[in-house]
Design a protein around this motif. Structure first.
Motif: not given
Length: 116
Positions: A93-116
């Motif tokens: 869906s599309f929504v105005v970028s200034k819409a702020v509430n408790d059901f919108r957010g973004f996902r933070l991703v951290l790469p997994v370090q491979a074991d040596s």
């Protein structure tokens, strides 16, 4: 006979949605262990809609939209909805970028370090 794998059918107990949220809205990351994706990611459906880098009417990635009324894409379902169709990965869906509430957010991703 078809094998029944995780993700082949909707189970409303595997993610946060309107009918099971209780007094809170957003769930902690590890709240739904049975809802983990086949890739090992948590809360891909439910919890919050995810903001995307795609803007409405964007024709190429070099064009950046701006302004308070510009529409930005969001994906996935969130705790606000009770309908299983709102939780599909393809839900957009599309929504105005200034819409702020408790059901919108973004996902933070951290790469997994491979074991040596």
């Amino acid at each position: 006979m078809k094998q029944n794998r995780r993700g082949d059918r909707w189970d409303e107990n595997n993610c946060r949605h309107r009918n099971n949220r209780g007094a809170g809205s957003v769930a902690p990351v590890y709240a739904y262990p049975e809802g983990v994706s086949g890739y090992g990611t948590w809360n891909q459906s439910g919890n919050v809609m995810e903001w995307c880098s795609v803007w409405h009417d964007e024709t190429d990635s070099a064009n950046t939209a701006s302004g308070e009324e510009t529409l930005r894409q969001e994906r996935g379902g969130c705790w606000r909805y009770p309908d299983k169709f709102a939780f599909r990965c393809s839900q957009r869906s599309f929504v105005v970028s200034k819409a702020v509430n408790d059901f919108r957010g973004f996902r933070l991703v951290l790469p997994v370090q491979a074991d040596s």
